[in-house]
Write an enzyme that holds these catalytic residues in place. Structure first.
Site, PDB file in Angstrom:
ATOM      1  N   TYR A   1      68.952  -8.112  -8.434  1.00  0.00           N
ATOM      2  CA  TYR A   1      69.309  -9.287  -7.638  1.00  0.00           C
ATOM      3  C   TYR A   1      70.420 -10.126  -8.284  1.00  0.00           C
ATOM      4  CZ  TYR A   1      69.054 -13.940  -5.649  1.00  0.00           C
ATOM      5  OH  TYR A   1      69.384 -15.138  -5.097  1.00  0.00           O
TER       6      TYR A   1
ATOM      7  N   ASP B   1      64.117  -8.546   0.077  1.00  0.00           N
ATOM      8  CA  ASP B   1      64.449  -9.306   1.279  1.00  0.00           C
ATOM      9  C   ASP B   1      65.931  -9.669   1.322  1.00  0.00           C
ATOM     10  OD1 ASP B   1      63.619 -10.792  -1.001  1.00  0.00           O
ATOM     11  OD2 ASP B   1      63.837 -12.632   0.163  1.00  0.00           O
TER      12      ASP B   1
ATOM     13  N   LYS C   1      54.851  -7.371  -1.303  1.00  0.00           N
ATOM     14  CA  LYS C   1      55.095  -8.742  -0.852  1.00  0.00           C
ATOM     15  C   LYS C   1      55.895  -8.728   0.449  1.00  0.00           C
ATOM     16  CE  LYS C   1      57.102 -13.098  -2.298  1.00  0.00           C
ATOM     17  NZ  LYS C   1      58.127 -13.648  -3.187  1.00  0.00           N
TER      18      LYS C   1
END
Lengths: 286, 503
Positions: free
Chosen positions: B240, B275, B347
């Protein structure tokens, strides 16, 4: 914790209907809202013209009881809802109650007093934009984009700049006659100023999504001040900010040339750039 | 890639090591002492041997009675560091190990305390666990909000960090009341919030977990503080920072490995950030990049010692709702993740990109998101807010969102039992397609390696394979904080973590 008594709510609703009915007859006075002709004066529309119905929801920092419900109705009355119907009340924490209120507002809206920032340029196709730049500017139009300050939400700037674009329109990177430099997220203002200088930017696009504690306002004014300081008057690139929470009429206040709000498409931005750079060059006022 | 990570150290890894040895606090300008000390050591003898030897050598020579005094004196330029040799080196190494092992034992004790509290108060009764975000910027405002959220049904509280913390090359000190769109991650903020949630756990008879972010330039230090203060989950993604924050790839992989070793030791569940791929790219087109990222995150996590139950691999409900069959596609993607990682507490993250400000439509979308979560047996459910993209959640928004979750879980929580899409149906076909695309992408990454000589993944990151962002290993923030280890590099923290020993 009890739901509002069904019958009471019903009763109020009935009363409201009668009331609205009466008022609609009153409304037919000269200069007032009329049901049969278009009027600049309007009321919200629930299911009948002129009923003035709105819904609001809010939380009061009090435990749920009769007093809380009374307080909610008092607030509704002060907001101009008369009569107000409390349709839902629920305790959401030991000392907070959530309310949903429906009711007729007593206010009229005068369409003649509404101010709108109308678009003062034509939206062009990508092809026309390119052609105009080629013919009139005779070089590439240089655009530098960034999210400044602590803002890491590049959604806005990416939607406008990335080839992928937004709302079915390709982003500015797609325009052959534009040289686009997207500096990305969390770019410090001095870095943006330097990049604009080194790349000889014609326009600087800044996106601001985070609005907590008015961060978008502070960042924007700091940015425009930094540009005015670093560039001689008349040589400052076009400064454009975009974001969902700017007031469109506040460009001058923030020291920028243009503000774009929610839903702006790349084509609109490109057209504005051409309009501002070529059709109405910046130096004019300097 | 792992070898590359093992061959380097970073300023943040060294600072984390000092934090394990108990060094905390900051000067009057709020520059942490760990930063001062690492910077001075680096100036005198470089970073490539690690700070442990020079620091404990200076302590042994009597330059200062303790670490804090040493850092203070070093900051003022009153100490000169050297690289000890022979017997001096052995002794300094031993002293360092003793001091640092105390921190490791604190982490072990905190893990045991968590186990004890879970045994006493119990885990949430339902799955998925309900994950709620708090973000006021002020820790003293966050605390009552977090406690209220827990009382309303949240099993996990995440305190969002202030925007921009990921790019700070230091960890702020003390309790903080100023933050933008979030609250700074500091040791004191961690401690205050954990203590408050311990109280609430007792009151509710359910252990309420606390989450923060081990990402950005200080990933190893924040992971360490999380271990010391008994945080229960940490956001910790392997790529990320590189892709979305433009942090140097080598810095990230080195920092990530250390932070994951800490998380493994501390019994912390990591949450990965897949995400993000879907919010910046089209959720249908980019579906396979999520799978690839999950596989990479799993690999790096296990290499660092994390077990399956600690892998909160991420994915999200971000398909454009106007796409035909969008709900079925979401089901396919969610089910694929569930099937690929049967023992991981996945998640599941709510829609953000297609939340338009129409809160009524958004509430329905969140309901469908919850339904996918229930039907596919997700482990952690981040509660979606109908006011996403409008305001930071109000008290009432949270209450409505939790009602939505509760209704769906009560009404359809058992659907996992009945939900077996047929092999030739759209859902299974789509899942197979995404998996195939993921495998193709991995193959592409492997093939890429031969040309450059860099590890395959590094080359792939450099030429924009992920999220269309090109991140070469020679660029990005934090590169100047990376050093290649010299022969004789010593870091007792990594030794203790790799060996699994506590002395």
């Amino acid at each position: 914790m009890n739901p509002p008594p069904r019958t009471e709510a019903q009763e109020t609703r009935n009363k409201s209907r009668q009331h609205v009915g009466q008022r609609r007859m009153e409304d037919a006075l000269p200069g007032e809202l009329s049901l049969h002709e278009e009027s600049p004066l309007v009321r919200p529309y629930g299911d009948t013209t002129g009923d003035g119905m709105v819904q609001i929801s809010f939380t009061l920092p009090v435990p749920h009881d009769k007093r809380a419900e009374g307080a909610a109705l008092q607030l509704a009355a002060k907001m101009g809802m008369s009569p107000a119907i409390l349709v839902h009340a629920k305790s959401i924490a030991p000392s907070f109650t959530f309310f949903v209120v429906y009711g007729a507002v007593t206010h009229l809206v005068d369409l003649r007093e509404v101010e709108v920032v109308e678009r003062d340029f034509d939206v062009l196709s990508a092809r026309d934009t390119n052609a105009l730049i080629r013919k009139r500017l005779r070089r590439k139009l240089v655009v530098v984009g960034a999210c400044i300050g602590t803002d890491a939400h590049t959604v806005g700037i990416d939607a406008i700049l990335n080839i992928k674009g937004f709302a079915g329109e390709k982003g500015l990177e797609y325009y052959r006659e534009m040289a686009v430099h997207n500096l990305g997220a969390q770019v410090p203002i001095p870095e943006l100023v330097n990049a604009a200088h080194d790349l000889r930017a014609d326009a600087v696009l800044v996106s601001q999504v985070v609005t907590q504690k008015d961060a978008h306002i502070h960042n924007t004014t700091a940015m425009s001040a930094a540009f005015r300081e670093a560039f001689p008057a008349g040589k400052v690139p076009l400064l454009i900010v975009g974001g969902p929470r700017f007031e469109e009429g506040s460009a001058k206040e923030l020291g920028v040339d243009r503000i774009f709000g929610r839903g702006t498409t790349p084509g609109e931005v490109a057209s504005y750039l051409v309009h501002a750079m070529i059709e109405r060059p910046k130096g004019k006022s300097a | 890639m792992v070898n590359l990570a093992k061959r380097h150290t970073t300023v943040s890894v060294e600072r984390a090591t000092l934090r394990l040895a108990g060094l905390s606090g900051a000067d009057h300008e709020r520059v942490p002492w760990v930063n001062h000390l690492v910077d001075r050591v680096r100036q005198d003898v470089g970073l490539e041997h690690g700070v442990a030897l020079p620091v404990w050598d200076a302590l042994r020579r009597g330059d200062a009675p303790d670490l804090t005094t040493l850092a203070q004196k070093a900051a003022g330029g009153a100490v000169t560091f050297r690289l000890p040799e022979g017997k001096d080196a052995t002794a300094a190494g031993k002293a360092a190990r003793t001091a640092i092992s105390r921190g490791v034992r604190t982490i072990d004790r905190q893990r045991a305390t968590r186990d004890k509290l879970i045994a006493r108060h119990g885990d949430p009764k339902q799955k998925p666990w309900i994950y709620l975000i708090v973000a006021t910027g002020d820790i003293y405002e966050d605390i009552p909000q977090a406690q209220a959220a827990a009382r309303e049904g949240a099993d996990i509280i995440a305190v969002i960090r202030s925007t921009g913390q990921s790019l700070l090359d230091f960890v702020p000190e003390g309790a903080t009341r100023e933050g933008y769109a979030g609250t700074y991650a500091t040791q004191e903020n961690f401690r205050l919030m954990r203590a408050a949630l311990d109280e609430t756990s007792k009151e509710l008879g359910r252990y309420v977990r606390l989450t923060n972010y081990a990402s950005g330039l200080c990933m190893p230090e924040i992971a360490t503080l999380a271990g010391l203060e008994r945080l229960d989950m940490m956001l910790n993604d392997s790529m990320y920072g590189i892709l979305f924050r433009d942090i140097n790839p080598i810095r990230t992989f080195v920092d990530q490995r250390f932070s994951r070793q800490i998380h493994a030791r501390a019994g912390i569940i990591i949450n990965t950030g897949e995400d993000n791929y879907l919010t910046t790219a089209d959720a249908v087109e980019a579906a396979h990049t999520v799978t690839v990222s999950q596989l990479l995150n799993e690999y790096f996590a296990k290499e660092a010692g994390l077990a399956d139950w600690q892998l909160g691999l991420g994915h999200a409900f971000e398909i454009d709702p106007t796409v035909p069959d969008s709900f079925r596609l979401e089901l396919a993607h969610a089910l694929l993740a569930r099937t690929l990682f049967p023992d991981a507490p996945l998640k599941w993250m709510p829609p953000t990109k297609h939340m338009t400000g129409d809160i009524f439509r958004g509430y329905l979308l969140d309901g469908f998101f919850n339904l996918v979560g229930a039907m596919t047996g997700q482990g952690i459910l981040l509660v979606g807010m109908m006011t996403e993209a409008v305001v930071t959640p109000w008290l009432s928004d949270r209450d409505l969102a939790l009602q939505n979750v509760r209704y769906v879980l009560d009404a359809a929580g058992g659907l996992t039992e009945d939900f077996h899409p047929p092999r030739e149906g759209l859902i299974q076909t789509r899942a197979r397609q995404v998996l195939r695309e993921a495998i193709d992408l991995l193959q592409e990454i492997v093939d890429d390696a031969e040309e450059t000589g860099d590890p395959a993944l590094l080359a792939a990151i450099a030429d924009g394979t992920f999220g269309a962002m090109k991140r070469p290993p020679t660029k990005g923030k934090g590169l100047d904080g990376v050093a290649r280890k010299a022969p004789g590099y010593l870091n007792p923290a990594t030794d203790l973590l790799s060996e699994g020993s506590d002395r």
